[in-house]
Design an enzyme around this catalytic site. Structure first.
Site, mmCIF file in Angstrom:
data_model
loop_
_atom_site.group_PDB
_atom_site.id
_atom_site.type_symbol
_atom_site.label_atom_id
_atom_site.label_comp_id
_atom_site.label_asym_id
_atom_site.label_seq_id
_atom_site.Cartn_x
_atom_site.Cartn_y
_atom_site.Cartn_z
ATOM 1 N N GLY A 12 -9.650 -12.300 -6.402
ATOM 2 C CA GLY A 12 -9.882 -11.017 -7.356
ATOM 3 C C GLY A 12 -11.202 -10.586 -7.343
ATOM 4 N N ASN A 14 -12.326 -7.791 -5.403
ATOM 5 C CA ASN A 14 -12.286 -6.422 -5.764
ATOM 6 C C ASN A 14 -12.067 -5.971 -7.140
ATOM 7 O OD1 ASN A 14 -12.482 -4.671 -2.911
ATOM 8 N ND2 ASN A 14 -11.233 -6.453 -2.175
ATOM 9 N N MET A 90 -0.558 -9.869 -2.532
ATOM 10 C CA MET A 90 0.040 -10.184 -1.329
ATOM 11 C C MET A 90 1.669 -9.829 -1.306
ATOM 12 S SD MET A 90 -2.438 -10.818 0.259
ATOM 13 C CE MET A 90 -2.026 -11.886 1.763
ATOM 14 N N LEU A 93 5.552 -3.748 -1.570
ATOM 15 C CA LEU A 93 6.332 -3.163 -2.810
ATOM 16 C C LEU A 93 7.711 -2.509 -2.528
ATOM 17 C CD1 LEU A 93 3.573 -1.282 -4.883
ATOM 18 C CD2 LEU A 93 4.051 -3.444 -5.185
ATOM 19 N N ASN A 107 -4.206 1.049 -2.446
ATOM 20 C CA ASN A 107 -4.528 -0.219 -1.746
ATOM 21 C C ASN A 107 -5.585 -0.291 -0.984
ATOM 22 O OD1 ASN A 107 -3.490 -3.024 -1.014
ATOM 23 N ND2 ASN A 107 -3.137 -2.030 1.306
ATOM 24 N N HIS A 109 -7.320 -2.343 2.373
ATOM 25 C CA HIS A 109 -7.048 -3.120 3.343
ATOM 26 C C HIS A 109 -8.358 -3.281 4.402
ATOM 27 C CE1 HIS A 109 -4.519 -4.700 6.447
ATOM 28 N NE2 HIS A 109 -5.176 -4.149 7.416
ATOM 29 N N ASP A 141 2.519 4.114 0.302
ATOM 30 C CA ASP A 141 3.780 4.391 0.441
ATOM 31 C C ASP A 141 4.727 3.724 0.719
ATOM 32 O OD1 ASP A 141 3.523 4.052 3.100
ATOM 33 O OD2 ASP A 141 3.358 6.028 3.841
ATOM 34 N N GLU A 142 5.853 3.870 1.399
ATOM 35 C CA GLU A 142 6.837 2.749 1.408
ATOM 36 C C GLU A 142 6.783 2.045 2.606
ATOM 37 O OE1 GLU A 142 7.859 5.913 0.456
ATOM 38 O OE2 GLU A 142 9.253 5.981 -0.899
#
Ligand code: GRF
Length: 201
Positions: A12, A14, A90, A93, A107, A109, A141-142
């Protein structure tokens, strides 16, 4: 006042940087309404509790992705979230969850996407021999580590780096990049053209 929800699975740092920047006014008119985790042992939950921020645990182990995400969604709903920030969450979604919050999930990365998506991005970049590494904050996104890019920060690789020293310099930049991206998104003065985030003047 905008309500931010944090999703995390680990230490945690970030999240903590975002909380610090809200407290000092660097992210104005926002509060972290809730910190949610799929893991009860996530270090970030203890930080949230210390800061007096409500926490939620929705265990994911052994659960089908969409079912887990529906439970998570139900738990988040009362917090009226304007923005969700994945901060070391982790778990991929489900498309269903992504669609509940269009352009409202971010997000971070630890690579310059589209290079090195997925796990252990800093190690991947180091082993590949890149001279410039970095981090990316993007819309979710997906697809994994894929949505429109909001902020990137570059980190030169030094001759005497190993993957740990590189990862820790990238992390310093992550802590700056995430708050910068949150401010851009909460301000709302941009449009997404194709994949490009274009800021209004
Ligand atoms: C960070 O490197 C972030 O980029 C990645 O997971 C790590 C989380 O670290 N998605 P922390 O839990 O925020 O310290």
């Amino acid at each position: 006042m905008k309500n931010i929800g944090i999703l995390l699975s680990g230490r945690g740092s970030n999240f903590e940087a975002i909380a610090r920047n809200i407290a000092s006014g660097k992210i104005p008119d926002a509060k972290i309404a809730v910190v949610a985790s799929n893991r009860a042992d996530a270090g970030g939950l203890a930080i949230a509790q210390k800061l007096g921020i409500p926490t939620i645990v929705v265990p994911s182990k052994g659960k089908e992705r969409k079912q887990h995400d529906q439970e998570l969604f139900e738990a988040l709903q009362p917090h009226n979230l304007d923005l969700i920030c994945l901060a070391g969450y982790m778990r991929l979604l489900s498309p269903w969850l992504v669609q509940q919050f269009p352009q409202r999930i971010l997000n971070i990365h630890p690579s310059l996407l589209p290079a090195f998506p997925g796990l252990e991005a800093q190690e991947q970049a180091f082993a590949y021999g890149v001279k410039i590494a970095g981090c990316t904050v993007h819309f979710v996104d997906e697809e994994l580590d894929h949505g429109a890019i909001i902020v990137q920060r570059a980190v030169p690789v030094a001759e005497n780096d190993d993957e740990h020293s590189l990862a820790s310099r990238i992390l310093e930049q992550e802590h700056l990049a995430y708050s910068e991206a949150i401010n851009i998104v909460l301000e709302g003065k941009f449009e997404i053209v194709g994949r490009r985030l274009v800021r209004a003047h």
